[in-house]
Motif scaffolding. Structure first.
Motif, PDB file in Angstrom:
ATOM      1  N   ALA A  49       7.879  13.729  56.358  1.00  0.00           N
ATOM      2  CA  ALA A  49       7.734  15.023  56.501  1.00  0.00           C
ATOM      3  C   ALA A  49       6.545  15.544  57.673  1.00  0.00           C
ATOM      4  O   ALA A  49       6.851  16.844  58.340  1.00  0.00           O
ATOM      5  N   TYR A  50       5.466  14.848  57.632  1.00  0.00           N
ATOM      6  CA  TYR A  50       4.318  15.137  58.380  1.00  0.00           C
ATOM      7  C   TYR A  50       3.675  14.209  58.855  1.00  0.00           C
ATOM      8  O   TYR A  50       3.635  13.032  58.153  1.00  0.00           O
ATOM      9  N   PRO A  51       3.228  13.840  60.132  1.00  0.00           N
ATOM     10  CA  PRO A  51       2.327  12.470  60.442  1.00  0.00           C
ATOM     11  C   PRO A  51       1.287  12.434  59.487  1.00  0.00           C
ATOM     12  O   PRO A  51       0.634  13.228  58.877  1.00  0.00           O
ATOM     13  N   ILE A  52       1.089  11.019  59.034  1.00  0.00           N
ATOM     14  CA  ILE A  52      -0.029  10.539  58.410  1.00  0.00           C
ATOM     15  C   ILE A  52      -0.755   9.494  59.201  1.00  0.00           C
ATOM     16  O   ILE A  52      -0.406   8.402  59.635  1.00  0.00           O
ATOM     17  N   ASN A  53      -2.078  10.034  59.568  1.00  0.00           N
ATOM     18  CA  ASN A  53      -2.858   9.019  60.459  1.00  0.00           C
ATOM     19  C   ASN A  53      -2.140   8.737  61.559  1.00  0.00           C
ATOM     20  O   ASN A  53      -1.842   7.307  62.095  1.00  0.00           O
ATOM     21  N   LYS A  54      -1.338   9.601  62.399  1.00  0.00           N
ATOM     22  CA  LYS A  54      -0.602   9.410  63.675  1.00  0.00           C
ATOM     23  C   LYS A  54       0.569   8.432  63.403  1.00  0.00           C
ATOM     24  O   LYS A  54       1.161   8.043  64.278  1.00  0.00           O
ATOM     25  N   VAL A  55       1.038   8.316  62.204  1.00  0.00           N
ATOM     26  CA  VAL A  55       2.242   7.627  61.845  1.00  0.00           C
ATOM     27  C   VAL A  55       3.399   8.642  61.354  1.00  0.00           C
ATOM     28  O   VAL A  55       3.317   9.295  60.527  1.00  0.00           O
ATOM     29  N   ASN A  56       4.595   8.356  62.055  1.00  0.00           N
ATOM     30  CA  ASN A  56       5.624   9.528  61.856  1.00  0.00           C
ATOM     31  C   ASN A  56       6.819   8.893  60.938  1.00  0.00           C
ATOM     32  O   ASN A  56       7.694   9.460  60.448  1.00  0.00           O
ATOM     33  N   GLU A  57       6.716   7.495  60.711  1.00  0.00           N
ATOM     34  CA  GLU A  57       7.725   6.929  59.835  1.00  0.00           C
ATOM     35  C   GLU A  57       6.930   6.075  58.746  1.00  0.00           C
ATOM     36  O   GLU A  57       5.966   5.788  58.830  1.00  0.00           O
ATOM     37  N   GLY A  58       7.787   5.573  57.570  1.00  0.00           N
ATOM     38  CA  GLY A  58       7.286   4.793  56.401  1.00  0.00           C
ATOM     39  C   GLY A  58       8.584   4.261  55.835  1.00  0.00           C
ATOM     40  O   GLY A  58       9.658   4.853  56.098  1.00  0.00           O
ATOM     41  N   ILE A  59       8.267   3.188  55.254  1.00  0.00           N
ATOM     42  CA  ILE A  59       9.213   2.368  54.621  1.00  0.00           C
ATOM     43  C   ILE A  59       9.004   2.861  52.823  1.00  0.00           C
ATOM     44  O   ILE A  59       7.956   2.544  52.489  1.00  0.00           O
ATOM     45  N   TYR A  60      10.091   3.656  52.260  1.00  0.00           N
ATOM     46  CA  TYR A  60       9.974   4.003  50.789  1.00  0.00           C
ATOM     47  C   TYR A  60      10.316   2.789  50.031  1.00  0.00           C
ATOM     48  O   TYR A  60      11.366   2.543  50.154  1.00  0.00           O
ATOM     49  N   VAL A  61       9.623   2.931  48.766  1.00  0.00           N
ATOM     50  CA  VAL A  61       9.859   2.090  47.635  1.00  0.00           C
ATOM     51  C   VAL A  61       9.679   2.680  46.497  1.00  0.00           C
ATOM     52  O   VAL A  61       8.758   3.391  46.182  1.00  0.00           O
TER      53      VAL A  61
END
Length: 95
Positions: A49-61
């Motif tokens: 939804a918003y960048p976290i530490n300049k990361v825009n994507e993530g793998i959700y578990v």
């Protein structure tokens, strides 16, 4: 034993083997501390939804598990020291 749900986000740069290793690691932490994992759902890579530490994507578990009231504290501690985890949340299900 209480019912819990945890959602954690892994770094998008991890390959499938690293994702599986992390899922197994956290599942093992739950089981070693007397918990019982009911379901494991890997949602895959999604846009944040918003960048976290300049990361825009993530793998959700997503995990659904049953455990004592002390286990979520230990699991949160393990999430926080793991470099692969960007964000995490643990929610207790009310009856």
């Amino acid at each position: 034993m209480n019912s819990y749900e945890t959602l954690f986000i892994l770094r998008p740069s991890l390959d499938e083997e690293a994702v599986k290793a992390n899922v197994d690691k956290f599942k093992g932490i739950i089981e070693e501390n007397g918990g019982e994992v009911e379901t494991v759902d890997v949602w895959g890579k999604r846009k944040l939804a918003y960048p976290i530490n300049k990361v825009n994507e993530g793998i959700y578990v997503l995990f659904n598990f049953k455990a004592d009231s002390e286990l979520p504290k230990e699991l949160t501690r393990k999430f926080r020291i793991a470099d692969e985890v960007i964000r995490d949340i643990i929610v207790k299900h009310e009856k």
